[in-house]
Design a protein around this motif. Structure first.
Motif, PDB file in Angstrom:
ATOM      1  N   GLY A  19       0.639  -0.909  -0.066  1.00  0.00           N
ATOM      2  CA  GLY A  19       0.172   0.013  -0.039  1.00  0.00           C
ATOM      3  C   GLY A  19       0.812   1.191  -0.031  1.00  0.00           C
ATOM      4  O   GLY A  19       0.709   1.961   0.886  1.00  0.00           O
ATOM      5  N   GLY A  20       1.960   0.768  -0.904  1.00  0.00           N
ATOM      6  CA  GLY A  20       2.440   2.669  -0.961  1.00  0.00           C
ATOM      7  C   GLY A  20       3.978   2.612   0.609  1.00  0.00           C
ATOM      8  O   GLY A  20       5.087   3.225  -0.140  1.00  0.00           O
ATOM      9  N   MET A  21       4.110   1.743   0.934  1.00  0.00           N
ATOM     10  CA  MET A  21       4.426   1.188   2.043  1.00  0.00           C
ATOM     11  C   MET A  21       5.719   0.987   2.112  1.00  0.00           C
ATOM     12  O   MET A  21       5.560  -0.495   1.832  1.00  0.00           O
ATOM     13  CB  MET A  21       4.215   1.047   3.550  1.00  0.00           C
ATOM     14  CG  MET A  21       4.881   1.231   4.459  1.00  0.00           C
ATOM     15  SD  MET A  21       3.969   1.188   6.732  1.00  0.00           S
ATOM     16  CE  MET A  21       3.101   2.262   6.335  1.00  0.00           C
ATOM     17  N   PRO A  22       7.611   0.506   1.907  1.00  0.00           N
ATOM     18  CA  PRO A  22       8.306  -0.714   1.259  1.00  0.00           C
ATOM     19  C   PRO A  22       8.355  -1.463   2.434  1.00  0.00           C
ATOM     20  O   PRO A  22       8.953  -0.796   3.863  1.00  0.00           O
ATOM     21  CB  PRO A  22       9.198   0.122   1.222  1.00  0.00           C
ATOM     22  CG  PRO A  22       8.979   2.040   2.460  1.00  0.00           C
ATOM     23  CD  PRO A  22       7.704   2.181   2.217  1.00  0.00           C
ATOM     24  N   ILE A  23       8.575  -2.107   3.248  1.00  0.00           N
ATOM     25  CA  ILE A  23       8.279  -3.452   4.132  1.00  0.00           C
ATOM     26  C   ILE A  23       9.085  -4.523   3.486  1.00  0.00           C
ATOM     27  O   ILE A  23       9.617  -4.624   1.668  1.00  0.00           O
ATOM     28  CB  ILE A  23       7.021  -4.256   4.463  1.00  0.00           C
ATOM     29  CG1 ILE A  23       6.093  -5.062   3.200  1.00  0.00           C
ATOM     30  CG2 ILE A  23       6.344  -2.901   4.605  1.00  0.00           C
ATOM     31  CD1 ILE A  23       5.335  -5.921   3.826  1.00  0.00           C
TER      32      ILE A  23
END
Length: 290
Positions: A19-23
């Motif tokens: 969701g647009g968050m780098p993990i």
């Protein structure tokens, strides 16, 4: 007598966009679906954007049912709100443990003072499966601060292990769990060595956030990798080849059928459909962020 477990598999924490968050996600993957009772591990190390109001940063309201999404915080903090009225901030070294039970809606935002404390959020989120008999329990939220987390240290002082849930060397973690699990975080100074005594029936893994460790008798594990252990010893000894930070998870396997989709983890497709229906009917409550 101490005997070292051997490594079953090494899993790379693949970079992903959530969701647009780098993990990073070492499991589930093609090499390992899950490590019963652990379903999923995400490692996030994010610079919180300055141009976005923290009220709109992070992860907005979303539902869960049937497992415990747990956040272990290494840098910064997390502001948790949920549809049961919980509203709490936990900072670095702390843990947010939520048994989602029959259903809850929660959000995980940076705290209001995130830019004053460095502007970074680093955390692990681990999904811990709930036994079938407890999946429809009332939700429970358990925050734990760094100050209230018990510690075990090596004799030479080069290793510190934080006991969050379960037990290590007779020291018990404060978190109440719905099945037998151990979750520890540990800081190793180079040269530090520690033997983790683990129940023979537990599945076990380590995730190295940074640094490099040697597993006695079985080789090295680099940063951003998970090592999954065979159930063939009384525990495992780790030695730091560099200054290292590591997460340790062990648990009694549930050996129950899994039916999961998105934020819900149940035992069959009917229960899964009921979870979606109950969410749509508002039975998991409403979360209005102030």
């Amino acid at each position: 007598m101490k005997t070292n477990r051997t490594i079953k598999s090494i899993l790379y924490a693949t970079p992903m966009d959530m969701g647009g968050m780098p993990i990073r996600q070492p499991f589930p993957s093609q090499k390992a679906e899950s490590i019963d009772p652990f379903l999923l591990l995400h490692h996030a190390d994010i610079k919180v954007p300055v141009h976005i109001d923290v009220k709109h940063a992070g992860v907005g309201p979303h539902p869960h049912r049937g497992f415990s999404p747990v956040s272990f915080i290494f840098k910064g903090g997390v502001h948790h709100r949920d549809s049961r009225g919980n509203d709490n901030v936990v900072y670095a070294g702390g843990t947010q443990w939520m048994n989602a039970g029959m259903g809850v809606i929660h959000s995980e935002r940076p705290p209001a003072d995130i830019h004053e404390i460095g502007g970074r959020q680093e955390l692990i989120q681990l999904w811990v499966n709930t036994p079938a008999k407890h999946k429809m329990d009332a939700p429970v939220y358990q925050p734990l601060t760094a100050e209230n987390t018990p510690v075990v240290k090596s004799e030479d002082g080069l290793v510190q292990v934080n006991i969050i849930a379960g037990e290590l060397n007779t020291v018990k973690g404060p978190i109440n769990t719905l099945s037998a699990v151990n979750t520890f975080t540990a800081t190793f100074t180079k040269g530090g060595k520690f033997f983790f005594n683990i129940p023979a029936t537990h599945n076990a893994f380590i995730y190295v956030l940074q640094g490099k460790l040697n597993v006695t008798g079985d080789g090295e594990v680099d940063g951003k990798y998970v090592a999954v252990f065979n159930n063939d010893g009384t525990g495992f000894e780790l030695e730091a080849l560099e200054d290292s930070i590591v997460f340790i998870g062990t648990g009694e396997p549930l050996n129950e059928p899994l039916a999961s989709h998105g934020p819900f983890v149940m035992n069959n497709q009917t229960e899964l459909m009921e979870a979606f229906r109950d969410y749509q009917l508002g039975k998991m409550g409403v979360l209005i962020e102030e």
